[in-house]
Design a protein around this motif. Structure first.
Motif, PDB file in Angstrom:
ATOM      1  N   TYR A  76      12.057   5.774  14.596  1.00 31.44           N
ATOM      2  CA  TYR A  76      10.611   5.992  14.555  1.00 31.44           C
ATOM      3  C   TYR A  76      10.049   5.765  13.144  1.00 31.44           C
ATOM      4  CZ  TYR A  76      10.748   8.258  19.187  1.00 31.44           C
ATOM      5  OH  TYR A  76      10.896   8.539  20.523  1.00 31.44           O
ATOM      6  N   ILE A  77       8.895   5.137  13.099  1.00 33.44           N
ATOM      7  CA  ILE A  77       8.138   4.919  11.872  1.00 33.44           C
ATOM      8  C   ILE A  77       6.683   5.298  12.162  1.00 33.44           C
ATOM      9  CG2 ILE A  77       7.364   3.211  10.151  1.00 33.44           C
ATOM     10  CD1 ILE A  77       9.795   1.502  10.948  1.00 33.44           C
ATOM     11  N   TYR A  78       6.033   5.933  11.214  1.00 28.25           N
ATOM     12  CA  TYR A  78       4.635   6.368  11.377  1.00 28.25           C
ATOM     13  C   TYR A  78       3.764   5.576  10.402  1.00 28.25           C
ATOM     14  CZ  TYR A  78       7.374  10.092  13.441  1.00 28.25           C
ATOM     15  OH  TYR A  78       8.293  10.786  14.191  1.00 28.25           O
ATOM     16  N   VAL A  79       2.649   5.043  10.905  1.00 30.44           N
ATOM     17  CA  VAL A  79       1.740   4.293  10.045  1.00 30.44           C
ATOM     18  C   VAL A  79       0.290   4.620  10.404  1.00 30.44           C
ATOM     19  CG1 VAL A  79       3.314   2.354   9.620  1.00 30.44           C
ATOM     20  CG2 VAL A  79       1.718   2.258  11.553  1.00 30.44           C
ATOM     21  N   TRP A  96       0.816  -1.220   0.000  1.00 26.29           N
ATOM     22  CA  TRP A  96       0.000   0.000   0.000  1.00 26.29           C
ATOM     23  C   TRP A  96       0.848   1.267   0.000  1.00 26.29           C
ATOM     24  CZ3 TRP A  96      -1.966   4.542   1.550  1.00 26.29           C
ATOM     25  CH2 TRP A  96      -3.317   4.806   1.276  1.00 26.29           C
ATOM     26  N   GLY A  97       1.789   1.342   0.925  1.00 24.39           N
ATOM     27  CA  GLY A  97       2.614   2.541   1.040  1.00 24.39           C
ATOM     28  C   GLY A  97       4.085   2.184   1.075  1.00 24.39           C
ATOM     29  N   ILE A  98       4.924   3.095   0.599  1.00 26.28           N
ATOM     30  CA  ILE A  98       6.380   2.911   0.594  1.00 26.28           C
ATOM     31  C   ILE A  98       7.029   4.169   1.160  1.00 26.28           C
ATOM     32  CG2 ILE A  98       8.453   2.696  -0.846  1.00 26.28           C
ATOM     33  CD1 ILE A  98       6.899   1.189  -2.887  1.00 26.28           C
ATOM     34  N   ASP A  99       8.096   3.976   1.912  1.00 21.38           N
ATOM     35  CA  ASP A  99       9.006   5.075   2.215  1.00 21.38           C
ATOM     36  C   ASP A  99      10.416   4.514   2.238  1.00 21.38           C
ATOM     37  OD1 ASP A  99       9.820   7.642   2.606  1.00 21.38           O
ATOM     38  OD2 ASP A  99       9.014   7.858   4.629  1.00 21.38           O
ATOM     39  N   GLY A 128      -0.857   3.890   5.012  1.00 18.77           N
ATOM     40  CA  GLY A 128       0.305   4.738   4.796  1.00 18.77           C
ATOM     41  C   GLY A 128       1.445   4.497   5.766  1.00 18.77           C
ATOM     42  N   ILE A 129       2.647   4.854   5.311  1.00 19.92           N
ATOM     43  CA  ILE A 129       3.856   4.723   6.130  1.00 19.92           C
ATOM     44  C   ILE A 129       4.778   5.905   5.847  1.00 19.92           C
ATOM     45  CG2 ILE A 129       4.980   3.268   4.371  1.00 19.92           C
ATOM     46  CD1 ILE A 129       6.410   1.813   6.716  1.00 19.92           C
ATOM     47  N   ALA A 130       5.440   6.395   6.890  1.00 22.42           N
ATOM     48  CA  ALA A 130       6.442   7.449   6.751  1.00 22.42           C
ATOM     49  C   ALA A 130       7.582   7.140   7.711  1.00 22.42           C
ATOM     50  CB  ALA A 130       5.846   8.821   7.056  1.00 22.42           C
ATOM     51  N   ILE A 131       8.798   7.238   7.214  1.00 16.37           N
ATOM     52  CA  ILE A 131       9.995   6.990   8.018  1.00 16.37           C
ATOM     53  C   ILE A 131      10.507   8.319   8.555  1.00 16.37           C
ATOM     54  CG2 ILE A 131      12.330   6.025   8.022  1.00 16.37           C
ATOM     55  CD1 ILE A 131      10.131   3.976   7.493  1.00 16.37           C
ATOM     56  N   ASN A 182     -11.188   5.378   3.175  1.00 18.12           N
ATOM     57  CA  ASN A 182     -10.378   5.566   4.377  1.00 18.12           C
ATOM     58  C   ASN A 182      -9.201   6.520   4.174  1.00 18.12           C
ATOM     59  OD1 ASN A 182     -11.453   3.544   6.483  1.00 18.12           O
ATOM     60  ND2 ASN A 182     -11.323   2.306   4.630  1.00 18.12           N
ATOM     61  N   GLY A 183      -8.999   6.994   2.945  1.00 20.82           N
ATOM     62  CA  GLY A 183      -7.790   7.794   2.720  1.00 20.82           C
ATOM     63  C   GLY A 183      -6.579   6.945   3.043  1.00 20.82           C
ATOM     64  N   GLY A 184      -5.699   7.460   3.921  1.00 20.88           N
ATOM     65  CA  GLY A 184      -4.640   6.600   4.448  1.00 20.88           C
ATOM     66  C   GLY A 184      -3.220   6.988   4.130  1.00 20.88           C
ATOM     67  N   ARG A 185      -2.995   7.993   3.310  1.00 19.42           N
ATOM     68  CA  ARG A 185      -1.616   8.348   2.957  1.00 19.42           C
ATOM     69  C   ARG A 185      -0.976   9.178   4.060  1.00 19.42           C
ATOM     70  NH1 ARG A 185       0.609   5.349  -0.314  1.00 19.42           N
ATOM     71  NH2 ARG A 185      -1.104   5.611  -1.793  1.00 19.42           N
ATOM     72  N   LEU A 186       0.274   8.869   4.394  1.00 14.31           N
ATOM     73  CA  LEU A 186       1.074   9.641   5.347  1.00 14.31           C
ATOM     74  C   LEU A 186       2.314  10.172   4.640  1.00 14.31           C
ATOM     75  CD1 LEU A 186       1.256   7.422   8.581  1.00 14.31           C
ATOM     76  CD2 LEU A 186      -0.535   9.008   7.901  1.00 14.31           C
ATOM     77  N   LYS A 187       2.633  11.430   4.875  1.00 12.64           N
ATOM     78  CA  LYS A 187       3.871  12.019   4.353  1.00 12.64           C
ATOM     79  C   LYS A 187       4.400  13.027   5.365  1.00 12.64           C
ATOM     80  CE  LYS A 187       3.877  10.221   0.117  1.00 12.64           C
ATOM     81  NZ  LYS A 187       4.983   9.443  -0.474  1.00 12.64           N
TER      82      LYS A 187
END
Length: 366
Positions: A108-111, A47-50, A96-99, A152-157
């Motif tokens: 830390y990682i955010y999801v 779904w998401g990459i960082d 979503g995922i953000a490093i 649900n949206g879901g993107r993190l940046k």
């Protein structure tokens, strides 16, 4: 790993900022400016990459795992596998995922993920802490975001301002997108510790913009213009320029419609009667596609390359690449070396899985 060199059929679409009429040219054969390499396969809806500063690629599978590709190799064990009350239903799950930019120091990682409480589905943004290749939840940053089987949206940046941006859908209840007491149908902005930035447009609120149906992608250009991709209703998919505190219209208006009695911002471009189902987006700052905005399309099954004016505020041209080559495309992100990474989404219940699906694909500059 599989390397593929293709001549790609490109469908050329031209639009202006003020006109939405599509002028189609005949399909022509063009040389694709990247080599294509499949770097991971047999995945479940990546779904998401960082990408960390060390060059490791972290990605989520919607079923609840975070995986790592290190030195070009998919690591056999997940970093974490989410358990109930986590739930993966419909369009929900691990998204979503953000490093963290200081990951080498703080790990830390955010999801963002979906969970069940009672008979309701909610979404939650958490900070994970990694230790010895295992991650655990360190802190809940945002909770009780309305969720559901759709939207649900879901993107993190993490933005250039070091804030965490989160897209949320309307959870199938369109009225929530205009409700300033709800975090649904919004773009949210928080500090990396979960607190509310003092310069947010609404005091003591995580809401950064409102009136969104199902926003799926976020990207900034080199002038820090923020772009967002959003699924429309019955086509009319949108690419928007996001400004703080602005209303983007859903469900009062969509596409190029006007809204009576409400000040809204119209999209930079929309798909009219065609369905793109735009998901992840990326702004390219080097290589053959330098200065272009890339859009991964689900139902459209293509990668859109959008040429903008020098300020990034007017669309000059749209090109479609990889049409029907890999099926549904969910994520696109650029690495520091100029490589572009795509994920397929053919196991999401709406696609037709091909051999080896789902995949992560690397586009390597020639």
């Amino acid at each position: 790993m599989k390397k593929i060199t293709l001549n790609i059929l490109s469908n050329m679409i031209f639009r202006s900022h003020n006109e939405v009429k599509v002028k189609r040219k005949s399909i022509i054969s063009r040389q694709f400016p990247y080599e294509i390499e499949v770097i991971a396969e047999n995945l479940y809806v990546p779904w998401g990459i960082d990408i960390s500063n060390e060059g490791n690629l972290y990605f989520t599978e919607r079923s609840g795992t975070i995986r790592i590709i290190k030195d070009g190799k998919l690591q056999p064990q997940p970093l974490i596998t989410f358990r109930p009350p986590f739930v993966s239903q419909g369009e929900g799950g691990l998204m979503g995922i953000a490093i963290d930019l200081n990951y080498a120091q703080n790990h830390y990682i955010y999801v963002m993920y979906s969970y069940v409480e009672g008979n309701e589905i909610f979404n939650r943004v958490v900070r994970l802490f990694e230790n010895n290749n295992k991650a655990s939840i360190d802190r809940v940053l945002l909770d009780k975001i309305p969720g559901g089987r759709i939207h649900n949206g879901g993107r993190l940046k993490i933005g250039p301002d070091q804030k965490l941006y989160i897209t949320t859908g309307d959870a199938g209840n369109s009225a929530l997108a205009q409700d300033l007491t709800s975090t649904a149908g919004k773009i949210l902005r928080i500090e990396l510790d979960g607190s509310i930035p003092k310069d947010n447009p609404i005091t003591n609120s995580s809401i950064y913009s409102l009136g969104h149906r199902n926003p799926q992608g976020l990207a900034w250009n080199w002038k820090n213009v923020l772009y967002e991709s959003e699924h429309g209703q019955a086509a009319h998919d949108e690419i928007n320029i996001i400004n703080p505190g602005v209303n983007y219209g859903w469900p009062i208006a969509y596409g190029n419609e006007d809204a009576k009695g409400v000040m809204i911002k119209k999209p930079l471009i929309h798909s009219e009667e065609e369905t793109w189902a735009p998901s992840g987006i990326a702004f390219v700052n080097q290589g053959a596609w330098q200065g272009k905005l890339l859009v991964a399309c689900l139902r459209g099954q293509q990668l859109l390359s959008i040429t903008l004016n020098k300020n990034g505020t007017v669309v000059n041209k749209v090109e479609a690449w990889l049409r029907n080559e890999y099926g549904r495309l969910r994520e696109v992100i650029q690495g520091k070396d100029g490589s572009i990474y795509l994920t397929t989404s053919n196991k999401d219940g709406r696609g037709t899985p091909n051999i080896g699906d789902d995949k992560i694909i690397r586009l390597i500059p020639k």
